[in-house]
Design a protein around this motif. Structure first.
Motif, mmCIF file in Angstrom:
data_model
loop_
_atom_site.group_PDB
_atom_site.id
_atom_site.type_symbol
_atom_site.label_atom_id
_atom_site.label_comp_id
_atom_site.label_asym_id
_atom_site.label_seq_id
_atom_site.Cartn_x
_atom_site.Cartn_y
_atom_site.Cartn_z
ATOM 1 N N ASP A 23 0.830 -1.212 0.000
ATOM 2 C CA ASP A 23 0.000 0.000 0.000
ATOM 3 C C ASP A 23 0.861 1.258 0.000
ATOM 4 O OD1 ASP A 23 -2.583 1.468 0.384
ATOM 5 O OD2 ASP A 23 -1.632 1.996 2.297
ATOM 6 N N GLU A 24 1.894 1.288 0.837
ATOM 7 C CA GLU A 24 2.731 2.489 0.932
ATOM 8 C C GLU A 24 3.593 2.683 -0.315
ATOM 9 O OE1 GLU A 24 4.463 4.002 4.256
ATOM 10 O OE2 GLU A 24 2.846 3.473 5.639
ATOM 11 N N ILE A 25 4.033 1.591 -0.920
ATOM 12 C CA ILE A 25 4.767 1.712 -2.184
ATOM 13 C C ILE A 25 3.849 2.282 -3.258
ATOM 14 C CG2 ILE A 25 5.879 0.424 -4.052
ATOM 15 C CD1 ILE A 25 7.014 -1.468 -1.968
ATOM 16 N N SER A 26 2.612 1.799 -3.323
ATOM 17 C CA SER A 26 1.642 2.274 -4.321
ATOM 18 C C SER A 26 1.375 3.758 -4.170
ATOM 19 C CB SER A 26 0.328 1.494 -4.183
ATOM 20 O OG SER A 26 0.518 0.123 -4.439
ATOM 21 N N ARG A 27 1.443 4.259 -2.931
ATOM 22 C CA ARG A 27 1.198 5.689 -2.666
ATOM 23 C C ARG A 27 2.488 6.501 -2.631
ATOM 24 N NH1 ARG A 27 -0.430 6.805 1.999
ATOM 25 N NH2 ARG A 27 -0.248 4.827 3.103
ATOM 26 N N ASN A 28 3.588 5.870 -3.109
ATOM 27 C CA ASN A 28 4.896 6.536 -3.164
ATOM 28 C C ASN A 28 5.385 7.011 -1.805
ATOM 29 O OD1 ASN A 28 5.485 6.468 -6.087
ATOM 30 N ND2 ASN A 28 3.649 7.756 -6.244
ATOM 31 N N GLN A 29 5.006 6.279 -0.748
ATOM 32 C CA GLN A 29 5.485 6.602 0.595
ATOM 33 C C GLN A 29 6.779 5.873 0.924
ATOM 34 O OE1 GLN A 29 3.780 8.978 2.592
ATOM 35 N NE2 GLN A 29 2.900 9.209 0.556
ATOM 36 N N MET B 225 4.065 -3.952 -9.667
ATOM 37 C CA MET B 225 5.283 -4.085 -8.877
ATOM 38 C C MET B 225 6.335 -4.957 -9.561
ATOM 39 S SD MET B 225 4.630 -2.414 -5.989
ATOM 40 C CE MET B 225 3.158 -1.748 -5.169
ATOM 41 N N THR B 226 7.582 -4.608 -9.341
ATOM 42 C CA THR B 226 8.722 -5.442 -9.723
ATOM 43 C C THR B 226 9.229 -6.134 -8.470
ATOM 44 O OG1 THR B 226 9.391 -4.044 -11.580
ATOM 45 C CG2 THR B 226 11.086 -5.449 -10.604
ATOM 46 N N ILE B 227 9.361 -7.451 -8.518
ATOM 47 C CA ILE B 227 9.779 -8.246 -7.366
ATOM 48 C C ILE B 227 11.035 -9.030 -7.731
ATOM 49 C CG2 ILE B 227 9.102 -10.051 -5.742
ATOM 50 C CD1 ILE B 227 6.180 -9.250 -6.395
ATOM 51 N N LYS B 228 12.071 -8.916 -6.895
ATOM 52 C CA LYS B 228 13.344 -9.577 -7.170
ATOM 53 C C LYS B 228 13.876 -10.249 -5.901
ATOM 54 C CE LYS B 228 14.131 -8.114 -11.470
ATOM 55 N NZ LYS B 228 14.361 -9.025 -12.602
ATOM 56 N N GLN C 57 13.553 -17.472 0.696
ATOM 57 C CA GLN C 57 14.104 -16.344 -0.054
ATOM 58 C C GLN C 57 13.444 -15.065 0.418
ATOM 59 O OE1 GLN C 57 16.344 -16.782 -3.070
ATOM 60 N NE2 GLN C 57 16.698 -14.688 -2.388
ATOM 61 N N PHE C 58 14.245 -14.002 0.567
ATOM 62 C CA PHE C 58 13.699 -12.673 0.803
ATOM 63 C C PHE C 58 13.688 -11.905 -0.516
ATOM 64 C CE2 PHE C 58 15.488 -12.812 5.393
ATOM 65 C CZ PHE C 58 14.391 -13.539 5.805
ATOM 66 N N TYR C 59 12.731 -10.978 -0.663
ATOM 67 C CA TYR C 59 12.538 -10.282 -1.936
ATOM 68 C C TYR C 59 12.477 -8.774 -1.745
ATOM 69 C CZ TYR C 59 11.101 -14.927 -3.502
ATOM 70 O OH TYR C 59 11.067 -16.271 -3.792
ATOM 71 N N SER C 60 12.947 -8.052 -2.760
ATOM 72 C CA SER C 60 12.720 -6.603 -2.824
ATOM 73 C C SER C 60 11.528 -6.357 -3.727
ATOM 74 C CB SER C 60 13.946 -5.869 -3.371
ATOM 75 O OG SER C 60 14.131 -6.171 -4.746
ATOM 76 N N ILE C 61 10.820 -5.265 -3.483
ATOM 77 C CA ILE C 61 9.644 -4.941 -4.281
ATOM 78 C C ILE C 61 9.542 -3.432 -4.438
ATOM 79 C CG2 ILE C 61 8.177 -5.029 -2.200
ATOM 80 C CD1 ILE C 61 5.928 -6.071 -4.063
ATOM 81 N N HIS C 62 9.262 -2.976 -5.657
ATOM 82 C CA HIS C 62 9.073 -1.542 -5.909
ATOM 83 C C HIS C 62 8.187 -1.348 -7.130
ATOM 84 C CE1 HIS C 62 11.754 -1.039 -9.462
ATOM 85 N NE2 HIS C 62 12.373 -2.073 -8.953
ATOM 86 N N LEU C 63 7.758 -0.125 -7.352
ATOM 87 C CA LEU C 63 6.883 0.181 -8.483
ATOM 88 C C LEU C 63 7.616 0.009 -9.809
ATOM 89 C CD1 LEU C 63 4.901 3.377 -7.392
ATOM 90 C CD2 LEU C 63 3.942 1.129 -7.875
ATOM 91 N N LYS C 64 6.962 -0.646 -10.769
ATOM 92 C CA LYS C 64 7.547 -0.802 -12.098
ATOM 93 C C LYS C 64 7.778 0.551 -12.766
ATOM 94 C CE LYS C 64 5.583 -5.356 -13.225
ATOM 95 N NZ LYS C 64 4.626 -6.071 -14.091
ATOM 96 N N SER C 65 6.892 1.492 -12.475
ATOM 97 C CA SER C 65 6.951 2.792 -13.150
ATOM 98 C C SER C 65 8.027 3.709 -12.584
ATOM 99 C CB SER C 65 5.593 3.492 -13.042
ATOM 100 O OG SER C 65 5.227 3.673 -11.677
ATOM 101 N N THR C 66 8.688 3.283 -11.518
ATOM 102 C CA THR C 66 9.686 4.131 -10.857
ATOM 103 C C THR C 66 11.052 3.472 -10.923
ATOM 104 O OG1 THR C 66 8.006 4.964 -9.327
ATOM 105 C CG2 THR C 66 10.313 5.298 -8.723
ATOM 106 N N LEU C 67 12.025 4.187 -11.466
ATOM 107 C CA LEU C 67 13.398 3.687 -11.486
ATOM 108 C C LEU C 67 14.022 3.924 -10.119
ATOM 109 C CD1 LEU C 67 15.480 2.449 -13.479
ATOM 110 C CD2 LEU C 67 16.313 4.764 -13.860
ATOM 111 N N LEU C 68 14.618 2.897 -9.550
ATOM 112 C CA LEU C 68 15.235 3.039 -8.233
ATOM 113 C C LEU C 68 16.339 4.093 -8.254
ATOM 114 C CD1 LEU C 68 15.538 -0.677 -7.032
ATOM 115 C CD2 LEU C 68 14.008 1.074 -6.131
ATOM 116 N N THR C 69 16.429 4.863 -7.172
ATOM 117 C CA THR C 69 17.479 5.866 -7.046
ATOM 118 C C THR C 69 18.822 5.169 -6.812
ATOM 119 O OG1 THR C 69 17.203 6.029 -4.655
ATOM 120 C CG2 THR C 69 15.835 7.481 -6.022
#
Length: 300
Positions: free
Chosen positions: A136-142, A157-160, A272-284
Motif C-alpha cells: 500500500d505504501e509503495i503504491s502511494r509513493n510513501q 510491482m517489480t519483485i526480485k 528467499q527474501f525479496y525486494s519490491i518496488h513500483l515498475k513505473s519508478t526507477l530506483l534511485t
C-alpha cells in the motif's frame, strides 16, 4: 530527444555485468525495461552500443567510447549525492524503505551499522510492517521500496530475490534435545510445538518442507499459535514447546543460554527474501546501492 542519466547508468551496468539479465537483477528492473532503455540510448546516438550474439554481448566501438563518460557521470552523481545530503534530507541521499517483521526486526539491524560506515551520508528510514502495508505504501509513493519474506503477484510491482535465510529448530536451553547439534525429524515430532500463525511466511516454509518429508501436518502437536516472532520466542523460553524460526531472531537468547539452535538431519527450511518496488519508478542510486550491499553482505 535528449538522453538522461538513468539511461547512462543502465548502459554502464549492462556493460559491467556483461548481460541484460544480470544488469536487470542488479538494478531491480525487468529485462525488457533494461533493453528498452539501452535501445533508446542507441537511437539517440544513432549507433549500436553493443554487439549482440546468441551467447553474449560485447561493447561496440561506440560503446567503448561512451564507457569512460558513463563512468565519470555515475561517479559525479554519487559524489553530488554524498555532498548535498549533508545539507538536506530531501535529496537522494535519504532512503525510506519498508520491511516485514523478521527482516526489519532481526536481519537488517545487523546491516545498518556496516552500511553507515561505508556510506555515512546515506540516511535510512526503516518502517517495519506487514506485506499488505508495504504494498500500500509503495503504491502511494510513501516508500522507495520494500523487503518482504514471500513472493507476491502485483501488476504494478517489480519483485526480485535479494537474499536467503534458513530456518532452524529452536528449543529451550534445558530441553532434552538441547545437548545435540543434529537431531532426527522423528525425534523432533515427539514434542509439542509453538508456531507462528497460519499464513505467516515462517509457518509456510516450515509446512512445505515437512510435507516434502511426508509429514502429516495434522499430527504435529501444536499447543499454541502466535502472531509475532517475539511472542513465539517467549513461549519457547517458558518451555511451552519447541519451534522453527530464523537463527537471526534468537541470537541474544542463544548467547544467554535461554534457547538453543539445532539442525534437523536432512531437513532444510530454506527461504528467499525479496525486494519490491513500483515498475513505473526507477530506483534511485541510494536504493540500488542499499540493495547491492544487502546482496553482498556476509551474513554468517
Amino acid at each position: 530527444m535528449a538522453f538522461n542519466f538513468h539511461q547512462l547508468h543502465i548502459f554502464y551496468t549492462v556493460a559491467e555485468r556483461g548481460s541484460f539479465s544480470a544488469a536487470a537483477q542488479a538494478l531491480h528492473m525487468t529485462q525488457p525495461a533494461v533493453t528498452m532503455q539501452v535501445q533508446s540510448l542507441e537511437d539517440h546516438f544513432g549507433t549500436k552500443l553493443f554487439n549482440r550474439t546468441t551467447k553474449r554481448i560485447e561493447l561496440s566501438e561506440a560503446g567503448h567510447a561512451l564507457m569512460p563518460f558513463a563512468s565519470q557521470g555515475i561517479h559525479l552523481m554519487r559524489e553530488t549525492d554524498a555532498v548535498m545530503s549533508r545539507f538536506t534530507d530531501s535529496l537522494a541521499g535519504r532512503l525510506v524503505l519498508g520491511a516485514s517483521n523478521t527482516i526489519g526486526e532481526y536481519v537488517l539491524p545487523r546491516l545498518l551499522g556496516p552500511l553507515g560506515q561505508q556510506y555515512p551520508h546515506m540516511k535510512v528510514m526503516l518502517k517495519v510492517m506487514n506485506t499488505t502495508q508495504i504494498l500500500d505504501e509503495i503504491s502511494r509513493n510513501q516508500l522507495d521500496f520494500g523487503l518482504i519474506e514471500a513472493p507476491v503477484e502485483h501488476p504494478d510491482m517489480t519483485i526480485k530475490p535479494v537474499m536467503q535465510d534458513e530456518l532452524k529448530l529452536i528449543v529451550p536451553g534445558n530441553h532434552p534435545l538441547a545437548d545435540q547439534e543434529i537431531v532426527q525429524l522423528t525425534d523432533v515430532l515427539k514434542y509439542p510445538f509453538v508456531l507462528r500463525e497460519k499464513g505467516s511466511g515462517t509457518r509456510q516454509v516450515m509446512e512445505e518442507e515437512l510435507i516434502r518429508h511426508q509429514v502429516d501436518l495434522s499430527q504435529i502437536q501444536t499447543v499454541m499459535e502466535l502472531g509475532s516472532t517475539g511472542a513465539v520466542k517467549s513461549a519457547v523460553e517458558a518451555r511451552l514447546g519447541i519451534t522453527i524460526l530464523s537463527p537471526s531472531s534468537v541470537k541474544h537468547e542463544v548467547t544467554l543460554g535461554l534457547l538453543k539452535v539445532l539442525t534437523i538431519e536432512n531437513v532444510s527450511f530454506q527461504r528467499q527474501f525479496y525486494s519490491i518496488h513500483l515498475k513505473s519508478t526507477l530506483l534511485t542510486i541510494p536504493a540500488v546501492t542499499f540493495l547491492q550491499f544487502v546482496q553482498e553482505y556476509e551474513w554468517v
